[in-house]
Design a protein around this motif. Structure first.
Motif, PDB file in Angstrom:
ATOM      1  N   VAL A   1       0.830  -1.317  -0.043  1.00 19.02           N
ATOM      2  CA  VAL A   1      -0.009  -0.075  -0.107  1.00 19.02           C
ATOM      3  C   VAL A   1       0.984   1.472  -0.053  1.00 19.02           C
ATOM      4  CG1 VAL A   1      -1.966  -1.297   1.192  1.00 19.02           C
ATOM      5  CG2 VAL A   1      -0.259   0.107   2.492  1.00 19.02           C
ATOM      6  N   SER A   2       2.141   1.259   0.483  1.00 13.38           N
ATOM      7  CA  SER A   2       3.028   2.375   0.478  1.00 13.38           C
ATOM      8  C   SER A   2       3.650   2.377  -0.717  1.00 13.38           C
ATOM      9  CB  SER A   2       3.921   2.341   1.643  1.00 13.38           C
ATOM     10  OG  SER A   2       4.720   1.125   1.635  1.00 13.38           O
ATOM     11  N   SER A   3       3.682   1.576  -1.602  1.00 13.61           N
ATOM     12  CA  SER A   3       4.253   1.685  -2.998  1.00 13.61           C
ATOM     13  C   SER A   3       3.477   1.980  -4.034  1.00 13.61           C
ATOM     14  CB  SER A   3       4.708   0.376  -3.277  1.00 13.61           C
ATOM     15  OG  SER A   3       5.529   0.219  -4.629  1.00 13.61           O
ATOM     16  N   TYR A   4       3.990   2.872  -4.897  1.00  8.73           N
ATOM     17  CA  TYR A   4       3.190   3.618  -5.954  1.00  8.73           C
ATOM     18  C   TYR A   4       3.320   3.060  -7.236  1.00  8.73           C
ATOM     19  CZ  TYR A   4       2.981   6.925  -1.949  1.00  8.73           C
ATOM     20  OH  TYR A   4       2.819   7.296  -0.582  1.00  8.73           O
ATOM     21  N   GLU A   5       4.536   2.692  -7.644  1.00  5.80           N
ATOM     22  CA  GLU A   5       4.878   2.171  -8.960  1.00  5.80           C
ATOM     23  C   GLU A   5       4.216   0.670  -9.004  1.00  5.80           C
ATOM     24  OE1 GLU A   5       7.291   3.808  -6.855  1.00  5.80           O
ATOM     25  OE2 GLU A   5       9.094   3.345  -7.768  1.00  5.80           O
ATOM     26  N   GLN A   6       3.611   0.574 -10.271  1.00  2.61           N
ATOM     27  CA  GLN A   6       3.186  -0.909 -10.382  1.00  2.61           C
ATOM     28  C   GLN A   6       3.964  -1.332 -11.534  1.00  2.61           C
ATOM     29  OE1 GLN A   6      -1.230  -0.825 -11.220  1.00  2.61           O
ATOM     30  NE2 GLN A   6      -1.324   0.841  -9.618  1.00  2.61           N
ATOM     31  N   TYR A   7       4.452  -2.687 -11.576  1.00  3.74           N
ATOM     32  CA  TYR A   7       5.223  -3.200 -12.742  1.00  3.74           C
ATOM     33  C   TYR A   7       4.210  -4.230 -13.227  1.00  3.74           C
ATOM     34  CZ  TYR A   7       8.907  -1.339  -9.724  1.00  3.74           C
ATOM     35  OH  TYR A   7       9.602  -0.379  -9.061  1.00  3.74           O
ATOM     36  N   PHE A   8       4.375  -4.130 -14.641  1.00  4.24           N
ATOM     37  CA  PHE A   8       3.472  -4.867 -15.408  1.00  4.24           C
ATOM     38  C   PHE A   8       4.063  -6.169 -16.256  1.00  4.24           C
ATOM     39  CE2 PHE A   8      -0.308  -2.570 -15.878  1.00  4.24           C
ATOM     40  CZ  PHE A   8       0.118  -1.087 -15.097  1.00  4.24           C
ATOM     41  N   GLY A   9       3.308  -7.010 -16.380  1.00  5.35           N
ATOM     42  CA  GLY A   9       3.398  -8.480 -16.858  1.00  5.35           C
ATOM     43  C   GLY A   9       3.393  -7.955 -18.395  1.00  5.35           C
TER      44      GLY A   9
ATOM     45  N   GLN B   1       5.324   2.178 -23.513  1.00  6.34           N
ATOM     46  CA  GLN B   1       5.187   0.984 -24.219  1.00  6.34           C
ATOM     47  C   GLN B   1       5.851   0.785 -25.380  1.00  6.34           C
ATOM     48  OE1 GLN B   1       0.863  -0.300 -24.752  1.00  6.34           O
ATOM     49  NE2 GLN B   1       1.621  -2.421 -23.847  1.00  6.34           N
ATOM     50  N   TYR B   2       6.952   0.011 -25.258  1.00  5.42           N
ATOM     51  CA  TYR B   2       7.586  -0.130 -26.490  1.00  5.42           C
ATOM     52  C   TYR B   2       7.013  -1.256 -27.222  1.00  5.42           C
ATOM     53  CZ  TYR B   2      11.211   2.565 -24.395  1.00  5.42           C
ATOM     54  OH  TYR B   2      11.920   3.690 -23.853  1.00  5.42           O
ATOM     55  N   PRO B   3       7.156  -1.285 -28.561  1.00  6.93           N
ATOM     56  CA  PRO B   3       6.374  -2.322 -29.550  1.00  6.93           C
ATOM     57  C   PRO B   3       6.724  -3.939 -29.104  1.00  6.93           C
ATOM     58  CG  PRO B   3       7.206  -0.782 -30.988  1.00  6.93           C
ATOM     59  CD  PRO B   3       7.896  -0.332 -29.518  1.00  6.93           C
ATOM     60  N   ASN B   4       5.852  -4.660 -28.696  1.00  5.70           N
ATOM     61  CA  ASN B   4       5.668  -5.905 -28.356  1.00  5.70           C
ATOM     62  C   ASN B   4       6.525  -6.047 -27.009  1.00  5.70           C
ATOM     63  OD1 ASN B   4       4.602  -6.936 -30.804  1.00  5.70           O
ATOM     64  ND2 ASN B   4       6.591  -6.568 -31.755  1.00  5.70           N
ATOM     65  N   ARG B   5       6.397  -5.071 -26.228  1.00  2.61           N
ATOM     66  CA  ARG B   5       6.603  -5.205 -24.797  1.00  2.61           C
ATOM     67  C   ARG B   5       5.802  -4.769 -23.807  1.00  2.61           C
ATOM     68  NH1 ARG B   5      12.789  -2.509 -25.081  1.00  2.61           N
ATOM     69  NH2 ARG B   5      12.733  -3.149 -22.794  1.00  2.61           N
ATOM     70  N   GLY B   6       6.051  -4.841 -22.681  1.00  4.79           N
ATOM     71  CA  GLY B   6       5.234  -4.571 -21.434  1.00  4.79           C
ATOM     72  C   GLY B   6       5.294  -3.150 -21.188  1.00  4.79           C
ATOM     73  N   LEU B   7       4.278  -2.612 -20.368  1.00  3.75           N
ATOM     74  CA  LEU B   7       4.232  -1.378 -19.956  1.00  3.75           C
ATOM     75  C   LEU B   7       5.589  -1.374 -18.992  1.00  3.75           C
ATOM     76  CD1 LEU B   7       0.569  -0.500 -19.299  1.00  3.75           C
ATOM     77  CD2 LEU B   7       1.976   0.918 -20.848  1.00  3.75           C
ATOM     78  N   GLN B   8       6.240   0.068 -19.097  1.00  5.58           N
ATOM     79  CA  GLN B   8       7.318   0.200 -18.183  1.00  5.58           C
ATOM     80  C   GLN B   8       7.137   1.704 -17.630  1.00  5.58           C
ATOM     81  OE1 GLN B   8      11.170  -0.211 -19.918  1.00  5.58           O
ATOM     82  NE2 GLN B   8      10.446  -1.636 -21.235  1.00  5.58           N
ATOM     83  N   PHE B   9       7.286   1.657 -16.257  1.00  6.25           N
ATOM     84  CA  PHE B   9       7.255   2.739 -15.525  1.00  6.25           C
ATOM     85  C   PHE B   9       8.507   3.776 -15.817  1.00  6.25           C
ATOM     86  CE2 PHE B   9       6.662   5.521 -11.846  1.00  6.25           C
ATOM     87  CZ  PHE B   9       7.745   5.896 -11.230  1.00  6.25           C
TER      88      PHE B   9
END
Lengths: 114, 116
Positions: A98-106, B38-46
């Motif tokens: 809850v204290s973290s803001y960045e989400q890491y996506f698959g 979001q780069y082509p064919n890659r996931g979202l990056q912060f």
């Protein structure tokens, strides 16, 4: 370390069939999110899990959609009786808590309903 | 309703020139603001975030963004664009008043094309 993984990467199914999409979050991340990315509609929130708390299901578009998270880790998104409008990329994200803001996506699962 | 707007579907810029990708949000409390790529064919990056403090935040790959409360904007900038910056950029917002759920509300994305 390993990032968020999702499987399958692509899924083609016939209208009316059920599908299961899997997400493995980053180890130690207690928060897990599912989003849907549709052409022309951007990303929309579906469901949120945080630890052992009751999930926030407010984004699920219909009762055909459900999700589980077992053991606070792996999550499965199930779509029953798929419709063509369910075709989209389904994205899973995790964050430390809850204290973290960045989400890491698959990388997402591309679902095509024919 | 809470929303995020990215007014430009596409931005074209020459390599070496400064770039700006625009984002505005609807006002509701004190939002947290994010940029993802979001780069082509890659996931979202912060890329970067604004939570509190200095209005100018710096992120990955030389990108920065400025939070402007009066204009409800959070534009993404880079002083000198690279061809490798070509990608789809998303602005997103979350509202801490929504309890522990940090769900992100997304803009529709801006396609950035950097020409050599």
């Amino acid at each position: 370390g390993a990032g968020v993984s999702q499987s399958p990467s692509n899924k083609v199914t016939e209208k009316g069939k059920d599908v299961e999409l899997r997400c493995d979050p980053i180890s130690g991340h207690t928060a897990l999110y599912w989003y849907r990315q549709s052409l022309g509609q951007g990303l929309e929130f579906l469901i949120y899990f945080q630890g052992n708390s009751a999930p926030d299901k407010s984004g699920l578009p219909s009762d055909r959609f459900s999700a589980e998270r077992t053991g606070g880790s792996v999550s499965t998104l199930t779509i029953q009786r798929t419709q063509q409008e369910d075709s989209a990329v389904y994205l899973c994200a995790s964050s430390f808590g809850v204290s973290s803001y960045e989400q890491y996506f698959g990388p997402g699962t591309r679902l095509t309903v024919t | 309703a809470q929303s995020v707007a990215q007014p430009e579907d596409q931005v074209n810029v020459a390599e070496g020139n400064p770039l700006t990708v625009k984002c505005t949000y609807s006002v509701s409390g004190n939002p947290y603001l994010f940029w993802y790529v979001q780069y082509p064919n890659r996931g979202l990056q912060f890329l970067l975030k604004y939570i509190t403090g200095d209005n100018l935040v710096k992120g990955s790959y030389g990108f920065e963004a400025e939070f402007n409360k009066s204009q409800t904007s959070f534009h993404l900038k880079k002083p000198s664009a690279l061809v490798s910056d070509s990608a789809l950029y998303f602005c997103a917002v979350s509202y801490p008043n929504a309890g522990n759920n940090r769900k992100l509300i997304w803009g529709l994305g801006t396609s950035l094309a950097v020409n050599p």
